[in-house]
Motif scaffolding. Structure first.
Motif, PDB file in Angstrom:
ATOM      1  N   UNK A 273      35.210  20.401 -15.717  1.00 45.67           N
ATOM      2  CA  UNK A 273      36.392  20.219 -14.898  1.00 45.67           C
ATOM      3  C   UNK A 273      37.520  19.741 -15.806  1.00 45.67           C
ATOM      4  N   UNK A 274      38.687  20.395 -15.714  1.00 49.18           N
ATOM      5  CA  UNK A 274      39.762  20.095 -16.662  1.00 49.18           C
ATOM      6  C   UNK A 274      40.286  18.665 -16.525  1.00 49.18           C
ATOM      7  N   UNK A 275      40.027  17.998 -15.393  1.00 50.08           N
ATOM      8  CA  UNK A 275      40.437  16.607 -15.272  1.00 50.08           C
ATOM      9  C   UNK A 275      39.802  15.745 -16.363  1.00 50.08           C
ATOM     10  N   UNK A 276      38.606  16.091 -16.780  1.00 51.87           N
ATOM     11  CA  UNK A 276      37.924  15.340 -17.829  1.00 51.87           C
ATOM     12  C   UNK A 276      38.665  15.479 -19.151  1.00 51.87           C
ATOM     13  N   UNK A 277      39.072  16.701 -19.498  1.00 49.25           N
ATOM     14  CA  UNK A 277      39.838  16.901 -20.730  1.00 49.25           C
ATOM     15  C   UNK A 277      41.119  16.078 -20.700  1.00 49.25           C
ATOM     16  N   UNK A 278      41.809  16.091 -19.553  1.00 47.99           N
ATOM     17  CA  UNK A 278      43.081  15.377 -19.453  1.00 47.99           C
ATOM     18  C   UNK A 278      42.882  13.870 -19.578  1.00 47.99           C
ATOM     19  N   UNK A 279      41.861  13.339 -18.907  1.00 46.26           N
ATOM     20  CA  UNK A 279      41.630  11.897 -18.956  1.00 46.26           C
ATOM     21  C   UNK A 279      41.311  11.454 -20.383  1.00 46.26           C
ATOM     22  N   UNK A 280      40.435  12.197 -21.053  1.00 46.36           N
ATOM     23  CA  UNK A 280      40.080  11.850 -22.435  1.00 46.36           C
ATOM     24  C   UNK A 280      41.311  11.957 -23.339  1.00 46.36           C
ATOM     25  N   UNK A 281      42.085  13.003 -23.164  1.00 44.52           N
ATOM     26  CA  UNK A 281      43.303  13.190 -23.979  1.00 44.52           C
ATOM     27  C   UNK A 281      44.282  12.046 -23.789  1.00 44.52           C
ATOM     28  N   UNK A 282      44.553  11.685 -22.540  1.00 46.16           N
ATOM     29  CA  UNK A 282      45.512  10.609 -22.254  1.00 46.16           C
ATOM     30  C   UNK A 282      45.030   9.287 -22.841  1.00 46.16           C
ATOM     31  N   UNK A 283      43.774   8.952 -22.616  1.00 50.36           N
ATOM     32  CA  UNK A 283      43.259   7.658 -23.061  1.00 50.36           C
ATOM     33  C   UNK A 283      43.138   7.586 -24.581  1.00 50.36           C
TER      34      UNK A 283
ATOM     35  N   UNK B 143      37.786  10.237  -8.302  1.00 55.48           N
ATOM     36  CA  UNK B 143      38.643  11.351  -8.704  1.00 55.48           C
ATOM     37  C   UNK B 143      40.117  11.015  -8.544  1.00 55.48           C
ATOM     38  N   UNK B 144      40.494  10.384  -7.453  1.00 54.31           N
ATOM     39  CA  UNK B 144      41.908  10.127  -7.187  1.00 54.31           C
ATOM     40  C   UNK B 144      42.450   8.997  -8.067  1.00 54.31           C
ATOM     41  N   UNK B 145      41.607   8.055  -8.463  1.00 50.97           N
ATOM     42  CA  UNK B 145      42.047   7.051  -9.426  1.00 50.97           C
ATOM     43  C   UNK B 145      42.270   7.690 -10.794  1.00 50.97           C
ATOM     44  N   UNK B 146      41.449   8.671 -11.136  1.00 49.29           N
ATOM     45  CA  UNK B 146      41.681   9.443 -12.365  1.00 49.29           C
ATOM     46  C   UNK B 146      43.030  10.143 -12.303  1.00 49.29           C
ATOM     47  N   UNK B 147      43.347  10.714 -11.150  1.00 50.58           N
ATOM     48  CA  UNK B 147      44.630  11.378 -10.972  1.00 50.58           C
ATOM     49  C   UNK B 147      45.787  10.424 -11.231  1.00 50.58           C
ATOM     50  N   UNK B 148      45.602   9.167 -10.853  1.00 47.07           N
ATOM     51  CA  UNK B 148      46.645   8.186 -11.106  1.00 47.07           C
ATOM     52  C   UNK B 148      46.931   8.029 -12.587  1.00 47.07           C
TER      53      UNK B 148
ATOM     54  N   UNK C 140      43.482  -3.105 -24.112  1.00 42.01           N
ATOM     55  CA  UNK C 140      43.907  -1.760 -23.700  1.00 42.01           C
ATOM     56  C   UNK C 140      43.085  -0.698 -24.431  1.00 42.01           C
ATOM     57  N   UNK C 141      42.845  -0.909 -25.717  1.00 47.13           N
ATOM     58  CA  UNK C 141      42.006   0.024 -26.476  1.00 47.13           C
ATOM     59  C   UNK C 141      40.616   0.141 -25.847  1.00 47.13           C
ATOM     60  N   UNK C 142      40.032  -1.005 -25.472  1.00 55.30           N
ATOM     61  CA  UNK C 142      38.703  -0.998 -24.873  1.00 55.30           C
ATOM     62  C   UNK C 142      38.712  -0.314 -23.509  1.00 55.30           C
ATOM     63  N   UNK C 143      39.743  -0.589 -22.716  1.00 58.27           N
ATOM     64  CA  UNK C 143      39.844   0.058 -21.408  1.00 58.27           C
ATOM     65  C   UNK C 143      39.940   1.573 -21.562  1.00 58.27           C
ATOM     66  N   UNK C 144      40.696   2.020 -22.547  1.00 55.55           N
ATOM     67  CA  UNK C 144      40.829   3.465 -22.783  1.00 55.55           C
ATOM     68  C   UNK C 144      39.489   4.083 -23.163  1.00 55.55           C
ATOM     69  N   UNK C 145      38.743   3.398 -24.012  1.00 55.04           N
ATOM     70  CA  UNK C 145      37.437   3.923 -24.429  1.00 55.04           C
ATOM     71  C   UNK C 145      36.451   3.919 -23.267  1.00 55.04           C
ATOM     72  N   UNK C 146      36.455   2.847 -22.472  1.00 51.46           N
ATOM     73  CA  UNK C 146      35.597   2.795 -21.279  1.00 51.46           C
ATOM     74  C   UNK C 146      35.921   3.967 -20.360  1.00 51.46           C
ATOM     75  N   UNK C 147      37.223   4.225 -20.164  1.00 49.18           N
ATOM     76  CA  UNK C 147      37.640   5.333 -19.306  1.00 49.18           C
ATOM     77  C   UNK C 147      37.185   6.671 -19.868  1.00 49.18           C
ATOM     78  N   UNK C 148      37.328   6.866 -21.176  1.00 48.81           N
ATOM     79  CA  UNK C 148      36.900   8.117 -21.792  1.00 48.81           C
ATOM     80  C   UNK C 148      35.407   8.350 -21.655  1.00 48.81           C
ATOM     81  N   UNK C 149      34.622   7.290 -21.886  1.00 52.89           N
ATOM     82  CA  UNK C 149      33.165   7.393 -21.755  1.00 52.89           C
ATOM     83  C   UNK C 149      32.782   7.683 -20.313  1.00 52.89           C
ATOM     84  N   UNK C 150      33.443   7.014 -19.373  1.00 53.20           N
ATOM     85  CA  UNK C 150      33.172   7.267 -17.951  1.00 53.20           C
ATOM     86  C   UNK C 150      33.440   8.730 -17.609  1.00 53.20           C
ATOM     87  N   UNK C 151      34.549   9.271 -18.093  1.00 54.38           N
ATOM     88  CA  UNK C 151      34.930  10.642 -17.743  1.00 54.38           C
ATOM     89  C   UNK C 151      33.884  11.660 -18.176  1.00 54.38           C
ATOM     90  N   UNK C 152      33.298  11.461 -19.359  1.00 55.93           N
ATOM     91  CA  UNK C 152      32.356  12.460 -19.862  1.00 55.93           C
ATOM     92  C   UNK C 152      30.927  12.231 -19.388  1.00 55.93           C
TER      93      UNK C 152
END
Length: 338
Positions: A298-308, A220-225, A320-332
């Protein structure tokens, strides 16, 4: 949703209606969720559904409206007192600048950013989402909450380190290889000051995404970062983009905040294998966004997907594109670890 509709929803659901904190220590993220959903393409009905789902946990403001009209805010820095008085004070400062959010942020943010780690970066995130939506109400709330929760990072040699040299930075890469990727001072100094600011802030955001995406736990706190780095990218060019010294001070401060968070979470190992498991496809984002919007989360998921999603669309770097997609998939798809 147009900007007028968004401004109306934010004003109607501001801290004038729901207090900034609930259950003693949890922070009201309603405005962040509204803005993130809007940027993901959600319509008014979907956003209202989120508001109806989220608000029962929040607290009414009446019992917290103490000292609303106090004048001296300097003594309240980091005291976690008189939130509404601070909001009113920053609204007064905004009026003095003829309603210019840019002038307000440029004048007030530099004195607040040394304490941005307070309340787990929430003040910064609130400010960033408020400015992204050009909401005067939410911007003043964000500055007030940064003031309210101000907590500077202080180094101490007392007590020693919790970690041995062998434990810090666990993972397949030598730390010197990572440091070599950071632009040298000479390279930075050659950049135009505004470009330097954006380039360094962009690097911080990409780094935060990489750590979140590659960590061996869904933290959770790494997501906050990630969302804090995005928020910083919204406001910092306005606040410090004119000054190389302020830019470098801000970047160092935020980098220390990210490192502090990483260490506090026991330095989770980063696995480059996660990057190798996925091939990037633009249309994959449609599935990720649809999954994010389908249910109340949890709204953190919306924010993480939006940012990435926004970062992936704004880079040509395939990693970077792949990292963003990995992060989005992880969040959901994964459950948070706190």
């Amino acid at each position: 949703m147009n900007s007028t509709q968004l401004a109306s929803i934010l004003l109607r659901n501001s801290t004038n209606r729901y207090y900034i904190v609930y259950q003693g220590y949890l922070v009201n993220h309603l405005s962040h969720g509204i803005v993130a959903l809007s940027r993901l393409g959600a319509n008014c009905e979907r956003i209202e559904r989120f508001i109806e789902w989220y608000t029962p946990r929040l607290e009414q403001p009446e019992k917290f409206r103490d000292e609303e009209n106090m004048k001296n805010i300097t003594e309240l820095l980091g005291k976690r007192q008189s939130f509404y008085g601070l909001v009113n004070a920053y609204k007064g400062e905004l009026d003095k600048r003829d309603g210019s959010l840019e002038k307000l942020i440029a004048d007030k943010f530099p004195s607040l950013f040394p304490g941005l780690l307070g309340a787990a970066l929430h003040g910064l995130i609130h400010l960033g989402y408020g400015y992204a939506a050009k909401s005067a109400q939410v911007v003043c709330e964000g500055l007030a909450y940064m003031h309210y929760s101000y907590l500077p990072i202080k180094l101490s040699t007392a007590g020693g380190s919790r970690f041995t040299e062998e434990e810090i930075g666990r993972g397949p890469y030598n730390v010197l290889d990572a440091v070599a990727m950071i632009p040298s001072t000479d390279q930075i100094e050659q950049l135009d000051v505004e470009f330097q600011c954006r380039a360094l802030l962009r690097w911080l955001l990409e780094t935060a995404v990489a750590v979140y995406a590659l960590a061996d736990i869904h933290d959770f706190f790494l997501l906050h970062g990630v969302t804090a780095a995005w928020s910083l990218l919204q406001v910092a060019p306005v606040a410090v983009g004119h000054s190389k010294q302020l830019t470098q001070d801000l970047v160092k401060t935020f980098l220390c905040a990210l490192l502090t968070t990483y260490i506090a979470q026991d330095c989770p190992p980063l696995s480059i294998e996660r990057l190798k498991l996925l091939s990037y496809k633009e249309d994959a984002w449609t599935t990720v966004i649809e999954a994010a919007l389908a249910d109340d989360k949890d709204e953190h998921i919306y924010k993480l997907v939006q940012v990435c999603h926004e970062l992936a669309n704004d880079t040509d770097d395939q990693n970077v594109k792949k990292l963003c997609l990995i992060a989005g998939i992880r969040a959901i798809s994964e459950t948070f670890v706190f």
